[in-house]
Design a protein around this motif. Structure first.
Motif, short mmCIF file in Angstrom:
data_model
loop_
_atom_site.label_atom_id
_atom_site.label_comp_id
_atom_site.label_asym_id
_atom_site.label_seq_id
_atom_site.Cartn_x
_atom_site.Cartn_y
_atom_site.Cartn_z
N SER A 190 0.97 -1.08 -0.02
CA SER A 190 -0.06 -0.03 -0.03
C SER A 190 0.86 1.32 -0.04
O SER A 190 2.16 1.12 -0.13
N ALA A 191 0.14 2.48 -0.10
CA ALA A 191 1.19 3.56 0.18
C ALA A 191 1.59 3.99 1.56
O ALA A 191 2.50 4.89 1.62
N THR A 192 0.93 3.03 2.36
CA THR A 192 1.57 3.57 3.91
C THR A 192 3.02 3.13 3.81
O THR A 192 3.81 3.82 4.66
N TYR A 193 3.79 2.16 3.08
CA TYR A 193 5.18 1.65 3.40
C TYR A 193 5.78 1.97 1.85
O TYR A 193 4.76 1.46 0.95
N GLU A 194 6.89 2.32 1.77
CA GLU A 194 7.53 2.41 0.58
C GLU A 194 8.13 1.02 0.05
O GLU A 194 8.16 0.87 -1.07
N ASN A 195 8.80 0.52 0.89
CA ASN A 195 9.51 -0.85 0.72
C ASN A 195 9.07 -1.95 1.55
O ASN A 195 8.56 -1.80 2.59
N VAL A 224 11.35 -6.15 -1.77
CA VAL A 224 10.53 -5.18 -2.65
C VAL A 224 10.57 -3.87 -2.71
O VAL A 224 10.52 -3.34 -1.71
N ASN A 225 11.13 -3.23 -3.82
CA ASN A 225 11.28 -1.72 -3.74
C ASN A 225 10.03 -1.23 -4.30
O ASN A 225 9.89 -1.35 -5.53
N LYS A 226 9.46 -0.40 -3.73
CA LYS A 226 8.43 0.61 -4.22
C LYS A 226 7.35 -0.08 -5.19
O LYS A 226 7.01 0.40 -5.94
N PRO A 227 6.61 -1.20 -4.56
CA PRO A 227 5.81 -1.88 -5.56
C PRO A 227 4.40 -1.18 -5.81
O PRO A 227 3.81 -1.30 -6.60
N PHE A 228 4.21 -0.11 -4.78
CA PHE A 228 2.75 0.34 -4.79
C PHE A 228 2.73 1.42 -5.55
O PHE A 228 1.88 2.34 -5.85
N VAL A 229 4.06 2.39 -5.99
CA VAL A 229 4.06 3.58 -6.58
C VAL A 229 3.94 3.33 -7.92
O VAL A 229 4.26 2.16 -8.74
N TYR A 253 6.47 -7.53 5.67
CA TYR A 253 6.90 -6.51 6.56
C TYR A 253 6.76 -5.28 5.82
O TYR A 253 7.51 -5.35 4.66
N GLY A 254 6.19 -4.15 6.32
CA GLY A 254 6.38 -2.78 5.83
C GLY A 254 7.58 -2.03 6.21
O GLY A 254 7.77 -2.25 7.53
N ILE A 255 8.48 -1.27 5.41
CA ILE A 255 9.45 -0.43 5.91
C ILE A 255 9.52 0.89 5.42
O ILE A 255 9.12 1.20 4.24
#
Length: 201
Positions: free
Chosen positions: A52-57, A135-140, A197-199
């Motif tokens: 989601s947009a809450t976490y970037e990676n 995973v790098n920026k999947p929601f962007v 996990y969100g980072i």
């Protein structure tokens, strides 16, 4: 002296913003568990809406046990949790060691229908494929997505260590991830577990 009233469920004791007194509040963390899923004896294991947009990676820790010897592969899910079936570019190395041999091979694909980082997942009850996926920026929605994986496997006769990276070339928002068996006769058993996990950045 004044007694501090108790907080509500899930709150922790911390210092206030002025660092002048303790107070109860919500725990804020830069590394948060989003979801944990277990295998259900099917050929695929989808983790829907975990990005989601809450976490970037994101970091994904997974242990896979399979009903038959096969391979665990990866696809992404778009913002509607539909499977992305193409544009996977990946490369990596697999180091193998048995009692009588050792080798290093390239595992790579260009514009494939999925990401296939390793081979020979054994179905023994003590044999798990251990995955660590970043995973790098999947929601962007304006970027292509990069992923790296490290996995360790014992296939009953050999130790296998894999380091691999994948680029999903679609420029769109990704909401989830699918782990699946490349052989239709093999399933991901209920001994398998995946945690996302969100980072924060």
């Amino acid at each position: 002296l004044q007694r501090l009233p108790k907080g509500t469920a899930g709150q922790v004791l911390k210092m206030n913003s002025g660092a002048t007194a303790p107070e109860y509040g919500d725990l804020s963390s830069d590394f948060v568990k989003i979801v944990t899923a277990t295998g259900g004896g099917a050929n695929t294991l989808d983790i829907n809406s975990c990005f989601s947009a809450t976490y970037e990676n994101y970091f994904i820790s997974a242990n896979f046990h399979t009903s038959a010897t096969s391979n665990v592969a990866i696809k992404l899910l778009d913002s509607s949790n539909s499977v992305i079936t193409g544009n996977y570019y990946y490369c990596g190395t697999q180091t193998q060691k048995s009692s009588s041999s050792q080798s290093e091979t390239i595992k790579a694909g260009w514009n494939d229908s999925y990401w296939y980082p390793h081979e020979s997942q054994e179905n023994g009850t003590a044999s798990f494929a251990q995955y660590q996926v970043f995973v790098n920026k999947p929601f962007v929605s304006t970027t292509q997505n990069n992923f790296t994986v490290e996995c360790n496997i014992y296939d009953g006769g050999s130790l296998r260590h894999v380091q691999s990276m994948c680029r999903q070339q679609n420029v769109e928002s990704m909401a989830g991830i699918r782990f699946f068996m490349t052989s239709g006769s093999s399933n991901i058993t209920n001994l398998s577990k995946v945690t996302v996990y969100g980072i924060k950045q």
